[in-house]
Each structure stands twice: as structure tokens, then as C-alpha cells.
Design an enzyme around this catalytic site. Structure first.
Site, mmCIF file in Angstrom:
data_model
loop_
_atom_site.group_PDB
_atom_site.id
_atom_site.type_symbol
_atom_site.label_atom_id
_atom_site.label_comp_id
_atom_site.label_asym_id
_atom_site.label_seq_id
_atom_site.Cartn_x
_atom_site.Cartn_y
_atom_site.Cartn_z
ATOM 1 C CG HIS A 12 -41.512 -25.304 4.439
ATOM 2 N ND1 HIS A 12 -40.309 -25.087 5.058
ATOM 3 C CD2 HIS A 12 -41.236 -26.113 3.384
ATOM 4 C CE1 HIS A 12 -39.347 -25.728 4.400
ATOM 5 N NE2 HIS A 12 -39.885 -26.360 3.372
ATOM 6 C CG HIS A 59 -37.568 -24.837 -1.093
ATOM 7 N ND1 HIS A 59 -38.009 -23.924 -0.173
ATOM 8 C CD2 HIS A 59 -37.717 -26.058 -0.516
ATOM 9 C CE1 HIS A 59 -38.418 -24.565 0.925
ATOM 10 N NE2 HIS A 59 -38.249 -25.851 0.739
ATOM 11 C CG HIS A 193 -40.600 -34.088 2.052
ATOM 12 N ND1 HIS A 193 -40.368 -33.515 3.281
ATOM 13 C CD2 HIS A 193 -40.250 -33.139 1.138
ATOM 14 C CE1 HIS A 193 -39.909 -32.275 3.124
ATOM 15 N NE2 HIS A 193 -39.814 -32.032 1.842
ATOM 16 C CD GLU A 240 -37.616 -28.951 3.665
ATOM 17 O OE1 GLU A 240 -37.515 -28.404 2.575
ATOM 18 O OE2 GLU A 240 -38.734 -29.226 4.176
HETATM 19 C C1 DHB Z 1 -42.403 -29.995 -1.600
HETATM 20 C C2 DHB Z 1 -41.546 -28.921 -1.487
HETATM 21 C C3 DHB Z 1 -40.993 -28.597 -0.263
HETATM 22 O O1 DHB Z 1 -40.226 -27.522 -0.044
HETATM 23 C C4 DHB Z 1 -41.240 -29.337 0.822
HETATM 24 O O2 DHB Z 1 -40.631 -29.011 1.958
HETATM 25 C C5 DHB Z 1 -42.064 -30.413 0.699
HETATM 26 C C6 DHB Z 1 -42.635 -30.740 -0.511
HETATM 27 C C7 DHB Z 1 -43.054 -30.344 -2.878
HETATM 28 O O3 DHB Z 1 -42.727 -29.753 -3.915
HETATM 29 O O4 DHB Z 1 -43.927 -31.219 -2.882
HETATM 30 FE FE FE Z 2 -39.096 -27.490 1.816
#
Ligand code: DHB
Ligand code: FE
Length: 279
Positions: A12, A59, A193, A240
Site C-alpha cells: 500500500h 500512518h 521495508h 505490516e
Molecule cells: C512508505 C510508507 C508506507 O506506509 C509503507 O507501507 C511503505 C513505504 C514510504 O513512505 O515509503
Molecule cells: Fe504502510
């Protein structure tokens, strides 16, 4: 009774939405990512669900760190896309599946899950981007939504096992709903990530590929992993992925993987999707 017609897991990442806003989908950086979603989009267009139950995290856009529910559900008539700081986006409001939402809330409470119940709330990229990926940019969304938020932002986040249990209750709720709605469950987030700290920029392609293969029918290890295991393997934000477990647990023990896609890096993440149907 309402019917679960399938489950999808998907990234997402907000920059996916930004790439669409800026018309970058066909550029070399983004084309391989978006091309991989074409079969998923087609699957969705063929299946024509009435409702998408979307499992995602906020977020810091609608819940800030001063009040973070572990689980929350929307019961609103509609949900505006929240402005995340780069201005309003060309994304229509999302219509709520109000009666199904309340039925899910009630079934959850009956089964000892006690979510925050939201009558008025906006939704961030966690919900916006998955709908854009699977439904494109329509004038009106072809599905109503039930938003379900899971805290994956502020520790302590819920355990993978608790997410799994919630998926079971979600299935019970949908399948006991007196209606003929066709429901797709969308588990969102990930893949690997980490956006902060000494491991910022961390991506684990090997773990991501294994996850996409395993989430269909070899999920026991993911179900049994600890929260720390998720952070170690997928990064602090890659954790996540526990939200895909909610979707997976709402499906049959055995599923058919209809589509699978992986691309990295998309922004700072491993990215992709699976489309699952009950076997
Ligand atoms: C980013 C934000 C998110 O919510 C995510 O799941 C992955 C990456 C970002 O800011 O790059
Ligand atoms: Fe996210």
C-alpha cells in the site's frame, strides 16, 4: 448469507498513488510494478465483489501517536481520503458497507475482540492505494468498503497470532451476515521495508519471495513467528505483513493462488501482491 469470493494481499506504499497522480505509471521505474497488477485487476473486474473488507494501518494521519487503537473498524456511511500533506488527491470518497460493518463489530465483540468503533473517520494510503491498484481510477468505486485498522505503527503492535484469530472471527462474521454480498478481503502492507533507524532502506527480497510463495498454503511458520521475527525478517515497517494474516485466516486452510507479483524496490520497499481463492 454473504460470501467471501477471495482474498488479496497487497502493498500500500503511498508513492504508488503519487506515481498515478503524476502520470508516471508507464515510466521505466514504475511500469514493471504496475504491469504485474494487470492480472489482479482483471480478476477483480471478473469477480465483481460488492464489498471490500480492507485490513490496513493508519500512518499517523487519522490516529496520531497520542491515541492508537490496536484494532479499529469503520461503521460510517462514507470515508473521505485524508490529505496526507501533499494536497487532496483525485480519489473519490469510499462508500461504507454500514450494515456489514456493524455486524462485524458485533460478531467481534461476541468473540472477545473489542475494536474501536469509528462513526466518522478518514482513510489514508493504507486503504486508498490498494483500491487504486485493483480498481483503477473510477469516478465512483465499484465496491463499498469496511475499513479495519490494525496498529502496526506504535509498539506494542498485536501479535501475528492475534491477527490470525481476528481473521477467523472476520470470516464467521461475513458468513453469518444475512445478505447476498460478495466480499473480497484485502490484507495490505509490506513487503519488506524499514523507513527509520540504522537499517533504514532495508529490503529482504529473499524473505519477500518466500512470503509470497508461502502465504497461500505454507503459512504455518508465518502464523507462528513472533513480532520480533517479523521485524528481523521484514523490517520495522515490513511488520505490516501481519495484516495479511487476517486475510489469510479468513480463507480456507487450502487455497488456490491465482496471481502473484513481486517487484523491488518500489519506493523504499519490496512490493507486490497475491490473489487467493478458496480451494
Ligand atoms: C512508505 C510508507 C508506507 O506506509 C509503507 O507501507 C511503505 C513505504 C514510504 O513512505 O515509503
Ligand atoms: Fe504502510
Amino acid at each position: 448469507m454473504a460470501e467471501i469470493i477471495g482474498g488479496v494481499g497487497t502493498s500500500h506504499v503511498p508513492s504508488i498513488g503519487v506515481a498515478l497522480d503524476k502520470g508516471l505509471a508507464e515510466t521505466p521505474d514504475w511500469k514493471p510494478f504496475f504491469d504485474g497488477y494487470i492480472p489482479g485487476k482483471k480478476w477483480m473486474a471478473d469477480k465483481k465483489p460488492d464489498v471490500a473488507v480492507v485490513i490496513f494501518n493508519d500512518h499517523g494521519n487519522t490516529f496520531f501517536l497520542d491515541r492508537v487503537p490496536t484494532f479499529a473498524i469503520g461503521v460510517a456511511d462514507s470515508y473521505k481520503p485524508v490529505d496526507e500533506g501533499w494536497g487532496p488527491r483525485a480519489v473519490p470518497e469510499f462508500e461504507g458497507a454500514v450494515d456489514l460493518s456493524w455486524h462485524i463489530v458485533d460478531t467481534m465483540v461476541e468473540n472477545h475482540f473489542d475494536p474501536l468503533v469509528c462513526r466518522e473517520i478518514e482513510v489514508d494510503h493504507g486503504l486508498q492505494v490498494p483500491l487504486e491498484l485493483f480498481f483503477g481510477r473510477p469516478e465512483h468505486w465499484p465496491v463499498k468498503v469496511v475499513p479495519i485498522w490494525v496498529n502496526t505503527i506504535q509498539y506494542p503492535i498485536p501479535t501475528p497470532q492475534r491477527c490470525w484469530e481476528m481473521g477467523k472471527v472476520l470470516r464467521k462474521a461475513i458468513e453469518s451476515f444475512p445478505g447476498d454480498e460478495r466480499v473480497v478481503i484485502m490484507g495490505t502492507g509490506g513487503l519488506s521495508h524499514q523507513l527509520q533507524g540504522s537499517r533504514a532502506g532495508f529490503i529482504n527480497r529473499e524473505a519477500d519471495e518466500a512470503w509470497l510463495d508461502g502465504i497461500a498454503n505454507d503459512y504455518e511458520k508465518y502464523r507462528n513467528m513472533s513480532r520480533k521475527d517479523y521485524v528481523d525478517q521484514f523490517g520495522s515497517e515490513g511488520a505490516e505483513l501481519i495484516m495479511w494474516l487476517v486475510m489469510r485466516a479468513a480463507m480456507n486452510p487450502h487455497v488456490e493462488m491465482k496471481h502473484r507479483h513481486y517487484y523491488a524496490p518500489a519506493s523504499l520497499t519490496g512490493a507486490g501482491m497475491v490473489v487467493l481463492e478458496n480451494a
